[in-house]
Design a protein around this motif. Structure first.
Motif, PDB file in Angstrom:
ATOM      1  N   ALA A  77       0.735  -1.366  -0.321  1.00  0.00           N
ATOM      2  CA  ALA A  77      -0.254   0.089   0.018  1.00  0.00           C
ATOM      3  C   ALA A  77       0.596   1.124   0.162  1.00  0.00           C
ATOM      4  O   ALA A  77       0.840   2.443  -0.580  1.00  0.00           O
ATOM      5  CB  ALA A  77      -1.122   0.147   1.343  1.00  0.00           C
ATOM      6  N   ASP A  78       2.344   1.329   0.626  1.00  0.00           N
ATOM      7  CA  ASP A  78       2.544   2.832   0.590  1.00  0.00           C
ATOM      8  C   ASP A  78       3.364   3.179  -0.109  1.00  0.00           C
ATOM      9  O   ASP A  78       3.515   3.919  -1.198  1.00  0.00           O
ATOM     10  CB  ASP A  78       3.865   1.564   2.237  1.00  0.00           C
ATOM     11  N   GLU A  79       3.405   1.900  -1.271  1.00  0.00           N
ATOM     12  CA  GLU A  79       4.746   1.523  -2.215  1.00  0.00           C
ATOM     13  C   GLU A  79       3.572   1.813  -3.402  1.00  0.00           C
ATOM     14  O   GLU A  79       3.480   2.760  -4.211  1.00  0.00           O
ATOM     15  CB  GLU A  79       5.163   0.581  -2.939  1.00  0.00           C
ATOM     16  N   ILE A  80       2.066   1.673  -3.429  1.00  0.00           N
ATOM     17  CA  ILE A  80       0.859   2.789  -4.446  1.00  0.00           C
ATOM     18  C   ILE A  80       0.946   3.897  -4.301  1.00  0.00           C
ATOM     19  O   ILE A  80       1.086   4.458  -5.120  1.00  0.00           O
ATOM     20  CB  ILE A  80       0.288   1.496  -4.097  1.00  0.00           C
ATOM     21  N   VAL A  81       0.197   4.086  -3.141  1.00  0.00           N
ATOM     22  CA  VAL A  81       0.643   5.324  -2.376  1.00  0.00           C
ATOM     23  C   VAL A  81       2.038   6.542  -2.924  1.00  0.00           C
ATOM     24  O   VAL A  81       2.044   7.336  -4.083  1.00  0.00           O
ATOM     25  CB  VAL A  81       0.718   5.967  -1.527  1.00  0.00           C
ATOM     26  N   ALA A  82       2.814   5.743  -2.490  1.00  0.00           N
ATOM     27  CA  ALA A  82       4.056   6.759  -3.457  1.00  0.00           C
ATOM     28  C   ALA A  82       4.600   6.663  -5.093  1.00  0.00           C
ATOM     29  O   ALA A  82       4.975   7.782  -5.304  1.00  0.00           O
ATOM     30  CB  ALA A  82       5.399   5.889  -2.352  1.00  0.00           C
ATOM     31  N   ALA A  83       3.881   6.193  -5.264  1.00  0.00           N
ATOM     32  CA  ALA A  83       4.020   6.038  -7.063  1.00  0.00           C
ATOM     33  C   ALA A  83       2.485   7.225  -7.415  1.00  0.00           C
ATOM     34  O   ALA A  83       2.363   6.636  -8.692  1.00  0.00           O
ATOM     35  CB  ALA A  83       3.664   4.664  -7.587  1.00  0.00           C
ATOM     36  N   GLY A  84       1.996   7.331  -6.465  1.00  0.00           N
ATOM     37  CA  GLY A  84       0.873   8.461  -6.491  1.00  0.00           C
ATOM     38  C   GLY A  84      -0.573   7.964  -7.309  1.00  0.00           C
ATOM     39  O   GLY A  84      -1.087   8.049  -8.205  1.00  0.00           O
ATOM     40  N   LEU A  85      -0.797   6.718  -6.797  1.00  0.00           N
ATOM     41  CA  LEU A  85      -1.858   5.786  -7.793  1.00  0.00           C
ATOM     42  C   LEU A  85      -3.023   5.721  -6.505  1.00  0.00           C
ATOM     43  O   LEU A  85      -3.056   5.376  -5.310  1.00  0.00           O
ATOM     44  CB  LEU A  85      -0.827   4.320  -7.997  1.00  0.00           C
ATOM     45  N   LYS A  86      -3.848   5.238  -7.079  1.00  0.00           N
ATOM     46  CA  LYS A  86      -4.649   4.566  -5.727  1.00  0.00           C
ATOM     47  C   LYS A  86      -5.434   3.280  -6.317  1.00  0.00           C
ATOM     48  O   LYS A  86      -4.961   2.809  -7.083  1.00  0.00           O
ATOM     49  CB  LYS A  86      -6.172   5.714  -6.263  1.00  0.00           C
ATOM     50  N   PHE A  87      -6.157   2.311  -4.343  1.00  0.00           N
ATOM     51  CA  PHE A  87      -5.770   1.836  -4.570  1.00  0.00           C
ATOM     52  C   PHE A  87      -7.561   1.711  -3.745  1.00  0.00           C
ATOM     53  O   PHE A  87      -8.073   1.887  -3.142  1.00  0.00           O
ATOM     54  CB  PHE A  87      -4.944   0.533  -4.506  1.00  0.00           C
ATOM     55  N   THR A  88      -7.996  -0.506  -3.932  1.00  0.00           N
ATOM     56  CA  THR A  88      -8.527  -0.662  -3.125  1.00  0.00           C
ATOM     57  C   THR A  88      -8.381  -1.804  -2.894  1.00  0.00           C
ATOM     58  O   THR A  88      -7.263  -2.068  -2.506  1.00  0.00           O
ATOM     59  CB  THR A  88     -10.260  -0.424  -3.971  1.00  0.00           C
ATOM     60  N   LYS A  89      -8.851  -2.771  -1.840  1.00  0.00           N
ATOM     61  CA  LYS A  89      -8.768  -3.659  -1.346  1.00  0.00           C
ATOM     62  C   LYS A  89      -8.084  -4.558  -2.331  1.00  0.00           C
ATOM     63  O   LYS A  89      -7.260  -5.716  -1.985  1.00  0.00           O
ATOM     64  CB  LYS A  89     -10.201  -4.984  -1.112  1.00  0.00           C
ATOM     65  N   THR A  90      -8.671  -4.768  -3.162  1.00  0.00           N
ATOM     66  CA  THR A  90      -7.993  -5.621  -4.239  1.00  0.00           C
ATOM     67  C   THR A  90      -7.544  -4.936  -6.048  1.00  0.00           C
ATOM     68  O   THR A  90      -7.351  -5.591  -6.640  1.00  0.00           O
ATOM     69  CB  THR A  90      -9.542  -6.584  -4.821  1.00  0.00           C
ATOM     70  N   GLY A  91      -7.502  -3.965  -6.073  1.00  0.00           N
ATOM     71  CA  GLY A  91      -6.841  -3.322  -7.052  1.00  0.00           C
ATOM     72  C   GLY A  91      -6.557  -2.076  -7.451  1.00  0.00           C
ATOM     73  O   GLY A  91      -6.450  -1.367  -6.328  1.00  0.00           O
ATOM     74  N   LEU A  92      -5.857  -1.618  -8.455  1.00  0.00           N
ATOM     75  CA  LEU A  92      -5.170  -0.444  -8.458  1.00  0.00           C
ATOM     76  C   LEU A  92      -5.271   0.398  -9.943  1.00  0.00           C
ATOM     77  O   LEU A  92      -5.362  -0.133 -11.062  1.00  0.00           O
ATOM     78  CB  LEU A  92      -4.092  -0.434  -8.012  1.00  0.00           C
ATOM     79  N   THR A  93      -5.247   1.430  -9.488  1.00  0.00           N
ATOM     80  CA  THR A  93      -5.880   2.082 -11.554  1.00  0.00           C
ATOM     81  C   THR A  93      -4.831   3.123 -11.070  1.00  0.00           C
ATOM     82  O   THR A  93      -4.164   3.528 -10.611  1.00  0.00           O
ATOM     83  CB  THR A  93      -7.217   3.598 -10.678  1.00  0.00           C
ATOM     84  N   PHE A  94      -4.741   3.419 -13.025  1.00  0.00           N
ATOM     85  CA  PHE A  94      -3.306   3.383 -13.416  1.00  0.00           C
ATOM     86  C   PHE A  94      -4.252   4.380 -14.656  1.00  0.00           C
ATOM     87  O   PHE A  94      -5.102   4.367 -15.603  1.00  0.00           O
ATOM     88  CB  PHE A  94      -2.538   2.740 -13.817  1.00  0.00           C
ATOM     89  N   SER A  95      -3.328   5.410 -15.510  1.00  0.00           N
ATOM     90  CA  SER A  95      -3.410   5.702 -16.321  1.00  0.00           C
ATOM     91  C   SER A  95      -2.216   6.517 -17.503  1.00  0.00           C
ATOM     92  O   SER A  95      -1.171   6.356 -16.939  1.00  0.00           O
ATOM     93  CB  SER A  95      -4.298   7.346 -16.276  1.00  0.00           C
ATOM     94  N   LEU A 104       6.861  -2.110  -9.303  1.00  0.00           N
ATOM     95  CA  LEU A 104       5.779  -2.028  -8.704  1.00  0.00           C
ATOM     96  C   LEU A 104       4.802  -3.803  -8.951  1.00  0.00           C
ATOM     97  O   LEU A 104       3.941  -4.215  -8.158  1.00  0.00           O
ATOM     98  CB  LEU A 104       4.951  -0.790  -8.932  1.00  0.00           C
ATOM     99  N   VAL A 105       4.395  -3.757 -10.050  1.00  0.00           N
ATOM    100  CA  VAL A 105       3.681  -4.524 -10.921  1.00  0.00           C
ATOM    101  C   VAL A 105       4.577  -6.087 -10.319  1.00  0.00           C
ATOM    102  O   VAL A 105       3.558  -6.524 -10.309  1.00  0.00           O
ATOM    103  CB  VAL A 105       4.015  -4.206 -12.235  1.00  0.00           C
ATOM    104  N   THR A 106       5.739  -6.487 -10.811  1.00  0.00           N
ATOM    105  CA  THR A 106       6.326  -7.258 -10.333  1.00  0.00           C
ATOM    106  C   THR A 106       5.740  -7.924  -8.921  1.00  0.00           C
ATOM    107  O   THR A 106       5.786  -8.900  -8.275  1.00  0.00           O
ATOM    108  CB  THR A 106       7.882  -7.504 -10.335  1.00  0.00           C
ATOM    109  N   LYS A 107       6.343  -6.742  -8.257  1.00  0.00           N
ATOM    110  CA  LYS A 107       5.592  -7.630  -6.247  1.00  0.00           C
ATOM    111  C   LYS A 107       4.526  -7.788  -6.671  1.00  0.00           C
ATOM    112  O   LYS A 107       4.296  -8.465  -5.095  1.00  0.00           O
ATOM    113  CB  LYS A 107       6.435  -6.005  -5.862  1.00  0.00           C
ATOM    114  N   LEU A 108       3.438  -7.055  -6.827  1.00  0.00           N
ATOM    115  CA  LEU A 108       1.764  -7.027  -6.605  1.00  0.00           C
ATOM    116  C   LEU A 108       1.999  -8.431  -7.090  1.00  0.00           C
ATOM    117  O   LEU A 108       1.133  -9.549  -6.673  1.00  0.00           O
ATOM    118  CB  LEU A 108       0.993  -5.949  -7.527  1.00  0.00           C
ATOM    119  N   ALA A 109       2.491  -8.449  -8.340  1.00  0.00           N
ATOM    120  CA  ALA A 109       2.123  -9.820  -9.184  1.00  0.00           C
ATOM    121  C   ALA A 109       2.476 -11.493  -8.285  1.00  0.00           C
ATOM    122  O   ALA A 109       1.908 -12.450  -7.836  1.00  0.00           O
ATOM    123  CB  ALA A 109       2.821 -10.138 -10.347  1.00  0.00           C
TER     124      ALA A 109
END
Length: 118
Positions: A77-95, A104-109
Motif C-alpha cells: 500500500a505504501d508503495e502504491i501511494v508513493a507512486a501516486g496511484l489509488k487503490f481498493t482492497k483488490t485493485g489499483l487504478t492507473f492511466s 511495483l507490478v512485479t511485487k504485486l503479482a
C-alpha cells in the motif's frame, strides 16, 4: 458488453489511449508469471491457473485497473501511494499520466501468487 476470447482482442477493443499501457502491463505480467496461463475470466484478461487468477487487468473509459489479491495490495500500500496511484482492497487504478512502475507490478503479482498458493 463484448465477449473476448483472448488478451489481444481485449486490448484491441480498449480505448486507444490505454492500449500501449495494457500491452506493457500484459508483457510485464507474462515475464513475472511465465508459467501462468493467459485467461479471460468474467470478460477480463488475467494470468493464473484454471479459475485462479493471480493478476487481472481492465480498461475503462477514463482509467485502467490492475487486480491482485487483497494481501498483495495491503503489503504494498505504501508503495502504491508513493507512486501516486489509488487503490481498493483488490485493485489499483492507473492511466497514461500515472502508470504503474514495472517494479511495483512485479511485487504485486508475486505477492498475489504467494497469497493464492499457486
Amino acid at each position: 458488453m463484448a465477449k473476448f476470447t483472448d488478451h489481444d482482442d481485449y486490448i484491441a477493443a480498449a480505448p486507444e489511449q490505454f492500449r500501449p499501457l495494457l500491452g506493457q502491463l500484459r508483457s510485464r505480467l507474462a515475464e513475472v508469471l511465465p508459467d501462468a496461463d493467459e485467461l479471460i475470466v468474467y470478460d477480463m484478461p488475467g494470468f493464473g491457473f484454471g479459475k485462479s487468477i493471480i493478476a487481472g487487468y481492465a480498461a475503462f473509459s477514463k482509467q485502467c485497473g490492475l487486480y491482485v489479491s487483497n494481501a498483495a495490495i495491503t503489503a504494498h500500500a505504501d508503495e502504491i501511494v508513493a507512486a501516486g496511484l489509488k487503490f481498493t482492497k483488490t485493485g489499483l487504478t492507473f492511466s497514461p499520466r500515472h502508470p504503474i512502475p514495472d517494479e511495483l507490478v512485479t511485487k504485486l503479482a508475486l505477492a498475489s501468487r504467494r497469497e493464492l498458493g499457486v
